[in-house]
Motif scaffolding. Structure first.
Motif, PDB file in Angstrom:
ATOM      1  N   LEU A 148      57.288  94.774  22.092  1.00 26.14           N
ATOM      2  CA  LEU A 148      58.266  95.008  21.017  1.00 26.14           C
ATOM      3  C   LEU A 148      59.284  96.054  21.445  1.00 26.14           C
ATOM      4  O   LEU A 148      60.493  95.833  21.355  1.00 26.14           O
ATOM      5  CB  LEU A 148      57.563  95.455  19.738  1.00 26.14           C
ATOM      6  N   HIS A 149      58.799  97.189  21.926  1.00 23.50           N
ATOM      7  CA  HIS A 149      59.721  98.253  22.334  1.00 23.50           C
ATOM      8  C   HIS A 149      60.526  97.851  23.568  1.00 23.50           C
ATOM      9  O   HIS A 149      61.708  98.195  23.681  1.00 23.50           O
ATOM     10  CB  HIS A 149      58.963  99.555  22.562  1.00 23.50           C
ATOM     11  N   GLY A 150      59.919  97.094  24.475  1.00 26.00           N
ATOM     12  CA  GLY A 150      60.643  96.607  25.643  1.00 26.00           C
ATOM     13  C   GLY A 150      61.797  95.694  25.247  1.00 26.00           C
ATOM     14  O   GLY A 150      62.871  95.746  25.845  1.00 26.00           O
ATOM     15  N   SER A 151      61.602  94.876  24.228  1.00 27.85           N
ATOM     16  CA  SER A 151      62.670  93.987  23.771  1.00 27.85           C
ATOM     17  C   SER A 151      63.809  94.762  23.113  1.00 27.85           C
ATOM     18  O   SER A 151      64.914  94.236  22.966  1.00 27.85           O
ATOM     19  CB  SER A 151      62.117  92.948  22.793  1.00 27.85           C
ATOM     20  N   GLU A 152      63.550  96.005  22.744  1.00 28.91           N
ATOM     21  CA  GLU A 152      64.579  96.876  22.158  1.00 28.91           C
ATOM     22  C   GLU A 152      65.234  97.766  23.218  1.00 28.91           C
ATOM     23  O   GLU A 152      66.005  98.665  22.885  1.00 28.91           O
ATOM     24  CB  GLU A 152      63.958  97.743  21.063  1.00 28.91           C
ATOM     25  N   LYS A 181      61.616 105.566  27.487  1.00 29.52           N
ATOM     26  CA  LYS A 181      62.992 106.073  27.515  1.00 29.52           C
ATOM     27  C   LYS A 181      63.939 104.880  27.576  1.00 29.52           C
ATOM     28  O   LYS A 181      63.546 103.775  27.968  1.00 29.52           O
ATOM     29  CB  LYS A 181      63.226 106.992  28.709  1.00 29.52           C
ATOM     30  N   ARG A 182      65.193 105.136  27.183  1.00 32.98           N
ATOM     31  CA  ARG A 182      66.270 104.158  27.354  1.00 32.98           C
ATOM     32  C   ARG A 182      67.589 104.916  27.390  1.00 32.98           C
ATOM     33  O   ARG A 182      67.685 106.024  26.850  1.00 32.98           O
ATOM     34  CB  ARG A 182      66.263 103.099  26.249  1.00 32.98           C
ATOM     35  N   PRO A 183      68.596 104.319  28.017  1.00 30.81           N
ATOM     36  CA  PRO A 183      69.895 104.983  28.031  1.00 30.81           C
ATOM     37  C   PRO A 183      70.436 105.136  26.617  1.00 30.81           C
ATOM     38  O   PRO A 183      70.318 104.220  25.798  1.00 30.81           O
ATOM     39  CB  PRO A 183      70.782 104.023  28.842  1.00 30.81           C
ATOM     40  N   LYS A 184      70.970 106.307  26.343  1.00 33.04           N
ATOM     41  CA  LYS A 184      71.536 106.575  25.027  1.00 33.04           C
ATOM     42  C   LYS A 184      72.836 105.806  24.873  1.00 33.04           C
ATOM     43  O   LYS A 184      73.663 105.767  25.772  1.00 33.04           O
ATOM     44  CB  LYS A 184      71.789 108.075  24.862  1.00 33.04           C
ATOM     45  N   GLN A 185      73.009 105.158  23.732  1.00 35.57           N
ATOM     46  CA  GLN A 185      74.194 104.332  23.466  1.00 35.57           C
ATOM     47  C   GLN A 185      75.394 105.169  23.141  1.00 35.57           C
ATOM     48  O   GLN A 185      75.434 106.039  22.406  1.00 35.57           O
ATOM     49  CB  GLN A 185      73.925 103.378  22.313  1.00 35.57           C
TER      50      GLN A 185
END
Length: 50
Positions: free
Chosen positions: A22-26, A46-50
């Protein structure tokens, strides 16, 4: 320069893959899984901030 945002979430014993999928798809990327203070697994993402 990339700026990151972070997510810390518990991983239930019976559905860890579903939670990570779920989190990977986000757009979240798993950094590590550690044992939480109360004994359960906790995922750090973590993910790059938009």
């Amino acid at each position: 320069m990339t700026t990151w945002e972070y997510l810390i979430t518990p991983l239930p014993l019976h559905t860890p893959k579903q939670v990570l999928d779920l989190h990977g798809s986000e757009g979240w990327e798993l950094v590590t899984v550690l044992t939480g203070p109360e004994g359960g697994a906790v995922a750090y993402l973590k993910r790059p901030k938009q």
